[in-house]
Motif scaffolding. Structure first.
Motif, PDB file in Angstrom:
ATOM      1  N   MET A 103      28.454  45.868  28.893  1.00  0.00           N
ATOM      2  CA  MET A 103      28.141  44.680  28.736  1.00  0.00           C
ATOM      3  C   MET A 103      27.597  44.202  27.308  1.00  0.00           C
ATOM      4  SD  MET A 103      28.685  42.922  31.464  1.00  0.00           S
ATOM      5  CE  MET A 103      30.336  43.876  31.353  1.00  0.00           C
ATOM      6  N   LYS A 104      27.518  45.290  26.266  1.00  0.00           N
ATOM      7  CA  LYS A 104      27.381  44.649  24.973  1.00  0.00           C
ATOM      8  C   LYS A 104      28.673  44.034  24.482  1.00  0.00           C
ATOM      9  CE  LYS A 104      29.339  48.871  22.591  1.00  0.00           C
ATOM     10  NZ  LYS A 104      28.885  49.811  21.651  1.00  0.00           N
ATOM     11  N   GLY A 105      29.639  44.076  25.334  1.00  0.00           N
ATOM     12  CA  GLY A 105      30.852  43.645  24.967  1.00  0.00           C
ATOM     13  C   GLY A 105      30.998  41.969  25.704  1.00  0.00           C
ATOM     14  N   ASP A 106      30.157  41.517  26.157  1.00  0.00           N
ATOM     15  CA  ASP A 106      30.141  40.328  26.946  1.00  0.00           C
ATOM     16  C   ASP A 106      30.178  39.134  26.230  1.00  0.00           C
ATOM     17  OD1 ASP A 106      30.497  39.075  29.674  1.00  0.00           O
ATOM     18  OD2 ASP A 106      28.537  38.884  30.019  1.00  0.00           O
ATOM     19  N   MET A 107      30.120  39.406  24.646  1.00  0.00           N
ATOM     20  CA  MET A 107      30.309  38.213  23.838  1.00  0.00           C
ATOM     21  C   MET A 107      31.368  38.636  23.034  1.00  0.00           C
ATOM     22  SD  MET A 107      29.772  40.699  21.466  1.00  0.00           S
ATOM     23  CE  MET A 107      29.843  39.740  20.096  1.00  0.00           C
ATOM     24  N   ALA A 108      32.458  38.950  23.599  1.00  0.00           N
ATOM     25  CA  ALA A 108      33.979  39.364  23.060  1.00  0.00           C
ATOM     26  C   ALA A 108      34.461  37.945  22.794  1.00  0.00           C
ATOM     27  CB  ALA A 108      34.611  40.101  23.836  1.00  0.00           C
ATOM     28  N   GLY A 109      34.261  36.962  23.724  1.00  0.00           N
ATOM     29  CA  GLY A 109      35.015  35.580  23.316  1.00  0.00           C
ATOM     30  C   GLY A 109      34.202  34.949  22.096  1.00  0.00           C
ATOM     31  N   ALA A 110      33.001  35.141  21.969  1.00  0.00           N
ATOM     32  CA  ALA A 110      32.426  34.769  20.780  1.00  0.00           C
ATOM     33  C   ALA A 110      32.731  35.389  19.356  1.00  0.00           C
ATOM     34  CB  ALA A 110      30.824  34.899  20.871  1.00  0.00           C
ATOM     35  N   ALA A 111      32.931  36.741  19.618  1.00  0.00           N
ATOM     36  CA  ALA A 111      33.519  37.528  18.731  1.00  0.00           C
ATOM     37  C   ALA A 111      34.942  37.134  18.036  1.00  0.00           C
ATOM     38  CB  ALA A 111      33.367  39.040  19.023  1.00  0.00           C
ATOM     39  N   ALA A 112      35.623  36.781  19.145  1.00  0.00           N
ATOM     40  CA  ALA A 112      37.122  36.423  18.671  1.00  0.00           C
ATOM     41  C   ALA A 112      36.852  35.029  17.996  1.00  0.00           C
ATOM     42  CB  ALA A 112      37.910  36.392  19.935  1.00  0.00           C
TER      43      ALA A 112
ATOM     44  N   ASP B 140      49.808  40.602   2.367  1.00  0.00           N
ATOM     45  CA  ASP B 140      48.588  40.180   2.291  1.00  0.00           C
ATOM     46  C   ASP B 140      47.865  39.188   3.609  1.00  0.00           C
ATOM     47  OD1 ASP B 140      48.474  41.135  -0.316  1.00  0.00           O
ATOM     48  OD2 ASP B 140      49.429  39.459  -1.104  1.00  0.00           O
ATOM     49  N   LYS B 141      48.922  38.614   3.882  1.00  0.00           N
ATOM     50  CA  LYS B 141      48.463  37.569   5.205  1.00  0.00           C
ATOM     51  C   LYS B 141      47.937  38.571   6.418  1.00  0.00           C
ATOM     52  CE  LYS B 141      49.756  34.009   8.459  1.00  0.00           C
ATOM     53  NZ  LYS B 141      50.679  33.366   8.965  1.00  0.00           N
ATOM     54  N   ALA B 142      48.670  39.706   6.584  1.00  0.00           N
ATOM     55  CA  ALA B 142      48.386  40.550   7.732  1.00  0.00           C
ATOM     56  C   ALA B 142      47.075  41.183   7.385  1.00  0.00           C
ATOM     57  CB  ALA B 142      49.370  41.441   7.816  1.00  0.00           C
ATOM     58  N   ARG B 143      46.634  41.390   6.320  1.00  0.00           N
ATOM     59  CA  ARG B 143      45.343  41.957   5.894  1.00  0.00           C
ATOM     60  C   ARG B 143      44.078  41.081   6.293  1.00  0.00           C
ATOM     61  NH1 ARG B 143      42.060  41.000   1.914  1.00  0.00           N
ATOM     62  NH2 ARG B 143      43.813  39.795   0.533  1.00  0.00           N
ATOM     63  N   LEU B 144      44.602  39.624   5.902  1.00  0.00           N
ATOM     64  CA  LEU B 144      43.314  38.608   6.271  1.00  0.00           C
ATOM     65  C   LEU B 144      43.347  38.571   7.707  1.00  0.00           C
ATOM     66  CD1 LEU B 144      44.507  35.925   3.631  1.00  0.00           C
ATOM     67  CD2 LEU B 144      42.449  37.426   3.387  1.00  0.00           C
ATOM     68  N   VAL B 145      44.464  38.588   8.422  1.00  0.00           N
ATOM     69  CA  VAL B 145      44.337  38.328   9.965  1.00  0.00           C
ATOM     70  C   VAL B 145      43.351  39.678  10.263  1.00  0.00           C
ATOM     71  CG1 VAL B 145      45.682  38.231  12.048  1.00  0.00           C
ATOM     72  CG2 VAL B 145      46.385  36.862   9.990  1.00  0.00           C
ATOM     73  N   SER B 146      43.836  40.919   9.933  1.00  0.00           N
ATOM     74  CA  SER B 146      43.300  41.959  10.500  1.00  0.00           C
ATOM     75  C   SER B 146      41.809  42.020  10.370  1.00  0.00           C
ATOM     76  CB  SER B 146      44.020  43.079   9.786  1.00  0.00           C
ATOM     77  OG  SER B 146      45.346  43.188  10.096  1.00  0.00           O
ATOM     78  N   GLU B 147      41.522  41.580   8.918  1.00  0.00           N
ATOM     79  CA  GLU B 147      39.982  41.544   8.569  1.00  0.00           C
ATOM     80  C   GLU B 147      39.050  40.520   9.752  1.00  0.00           C
ATOM     81  OE1 GLU B 147      39.810  40.066   4.825  1.00  0.00           O
ATOM     82  OE2 GLU B 147      40.105  41.836   3.876  1.00  0.00           O
ATOM     83  N   GLY B 148      40.043  39.427  10.086  1.00  0.00           N
ATOM     84  CA  GLY B 148      39.187  38.938  11.403  1.00  0.00           C
ATOM     85  C   GLY B 148      39.090  39.645  12.490  1.00  0.00           C
ATOM     86  N   VAL B 149      40.119  40.358  12.841  1.00  0.00           N
ATOM     87  CA  VAL B 149      40.077  41.159  13.875  1.00  0.00           C
ATOM     88  C   VAL B 149      39.040  42.499  13.875  1.00  0.00           C
ATOM     89  CG1 VAL B 149      41.407  42.914  15.358  1.00  0.00           C
ATOM     90  CG2 VAL B 149      42.615  40.922  14.400  1.00  0.00           C
ATOM     91  N   TYR B 150      38.944  42.907  12.645  1.00  0.00           N
ATOM     92  CA  TYR B 150      38.021  44.063  12.345  1.00  0.00           C
ATOM     93  C   TYR B 150      36.450  43.206  12.740  1.00  0.00           C
ATOM     94  CZ  TYR B 150      40.911  47.584   9.890  1.00  0.00           C
ATOM     95  OH  TYR B 150      41.813  48.531   9.705  1.00  0.00           O
TER      96      TYR B 150
END
Length: 484
Positions: free
Chosen positions: A272-281, A160-170
């Motif tokens: 460069m659409k990925g230049d907000m990957a820090g914000a996404a994380a 269950d915890k792995a799912r929650l963390v993975s949802e954040g990654v998703y």
């Protein structure tokens, strides 16, 4: 999610799924495999002997009858395994199930006898979730088959915890993978607000007028060149019982970066659409933190903008005044991320966090130094640096500490302002970190995730497909958990 992962107390041979996965170590069946083999009158051991299957880590073989399909998954040698290998096995199994079009799969809890049911279940489930991710919302005929995995003798709460963390990654991956004409700074703020409403977070969003009123001159200089307005985003998680202090997260939020008047060539602009990957994380981590409810307050900040060319765009030789009053001479408009971060870091520091972690796709120099799968970790606070490095190791994300060489500060000295936004080409990632440190008055770690944040192909992303990787979410969550 296109995948469901559950657990059962039963062994693999006691489960009736049409596809069953057992481990092979050094050419020998695991204990679960031997149990299943005994129920099948030795058919599996005969198959292994006949085919001489041993395999390097991740290789597989299939034994099929009309009633059952058994997948032999090689864990390589018999000893010396790590939990990271269990996670990697989950990733590869998710990909394999997609290729074989397997809908219902029961898999043994790899190496649970060595790491315990809880830890093994978490790593395997997280790998399955990460490996199953896809981004197909703009496809005319996206695949919609949901795959069901059952971990035999698994530990349900860990899954269950792995799912929650993975949802954040998703979530982080989805944000990075969105095309820039869709995910503008305004849209990024809207999605942060939607997350806040769903997860019970506090949210504040500032537009152009407030950004200028606050004196965020470095951030505004970058943002004002675009017709798409900037948005400064603050997300706040507060535990049920008031906490004495708080932690701060800052993510670079350039939803698209042309380089400005220091224009990038086309090949350098395509990701460069990925230049907000820090914000996404950071946003993805806040989703997980809100779900896990640790007893520590966490505040996240994103200065979202586009770096474009227009009559309003900032220029080389401009002098900007940051939120903390320091002046910056612009020598390269393609070094814009550190300008937006300067104001975000100064603003976050003013709130006096116990510690501050910032993530950004900041420099190509860091990619040259560490490649596509390792982030650079920079900090003048050694205990905090070790803390982050340990959290990253436990989360299964690779970071490497780089030096904050004081002698390089002279390369950022300006004749007309307090500091220049670029120094020399050699040691560029270190100089970028030293520049950011000028604006962070709290204990501070900078993670340069330019390499691992975006994968041009699946080989560059060990935990999923090409595109956004969601790198940093798991490290941030683990770091917050350790503080709690």
């Amino acid at each position: 999610m296109v995948i469901r992962v559950k657990t059962t107390r039963r062994k693999v041979f006691e489960h009736e799924a049409p596809a069953r996965v057992v481990a092979v170590l050094g050419g020998q069946l695991s204990e679960e495999g031997r149990w299943l083999d005994s129920q099948m009158d030795g058919a599996l051991s005969k198959f292994l002997k006949k085919t001489r299957f041993s395999g390097e880590f991740g290789e597989h073989a299939i034994y099929a009858t009309d009633e059952v399909e058994v997948v032999f998954f090689s864990l390589g040698k018999r000893r010396g395994h790590t939990l990271e290998q269990v996670r990697a096995a989950g990733v590869r199994l998710a990909r394999l199930a997609a290729r074989l079009n397997s809908r219902d799969v029961v898999v043994e809890n790899f190496l649970a006898d060595r790491f315990g049911k809880k830890e093994a279940s978490y790593a395997l489930a997280e790998g399955l979730f990460l490996g199953a991710y896809s981004f197909d919302k703009y496809k005319s005929n996206p695949a919609r088959l949901r795959r069901n995995f059952v971990i035999a003798q698994g530990f349900g709460p860990a899954v269950d915890k792995a799912r929650l963390v993975s949802e954040g990654v998703y979530l982080a991956r989805d944000l990075v993978n969105e095309p820039p004409n869709v995910l503008t700074p305004v849209e990024l703020a809207r999605r942060a607000e939607a997350l806040a409403a769903e997860a019970g977070l506090e949210v504040n969003v500032f537009g152009p007028e407030k950004i200028q009123e606050l004196g965020m001159g470095a951030y505004w200089a970058v943002a004002k060149g675009s017709d798409n307005e900037p948005r400064f985003i603050e997300l706040v998680y507060k535990p049920e019982e008031a906490a004495a202090g708080h932690l701060a997260l800052v993510g670079k939020g350039l939803t698209f970066d042309t380089g400005g008047y220091s224009l990038k060539p086309t090949a350098s602009m395509t990701t460069m659409k990925g230049d907000m990957a820090g914000a996404a994380a950071v946003i993805g981590a806040m989703k997980v933190i809100a779900a896990l409810k640790p007893p520590v307050e966490v505040r996240a900040y994103v200065a979202a903008a586009e770096n474009m060319i227009s009559g309003h765009a900032y220029r080389v030789d401009d002098v900007l005044t940051a939120y903390n009053g320091k002046t910056i001479e612009v020598l390269n408009t393609d070094a814009e991320g550190r300008l937006t971060l300067a104001d975000a870091l100064a603003y976050a520091s003013e709130k006096k966090p116990a510690a501050l972690v910032e993530l950004s796709t900041l420099t190509g120099s860091c990619v040259v130094a560490l490649g596509r799968q390792i982030a650079g970790l920079f900090s003048e606070d050694e205990p905090l640096a070790r803390e982050l490095a340990r959290a990253a190791e436990e989360a299964g994300e690779k970071v490497w500490q780089m030096p904050m060489e004081p002698a390089y500060k002279r390369l950022l000295k300006s004749e007309v302002a307090d500091v220049k936004n670029v120094g020399s080409r050699e040691g560029g990632a270190i100089q970028a970190a030293l520049f950011l440190a000028e604006f962070a008055s709290a204990p501070f770690v900078h993670l340069d995730i330019a390499g691992p944040a975006f994968a041009g192909n699946a080989e560059d992303n060990p935990n999923g497909p090409a595109g956004g990787t969601g790198f940093g979410v798991r490290t941030l969550v683990r770091w917050v958990e350790r503080h709690a």
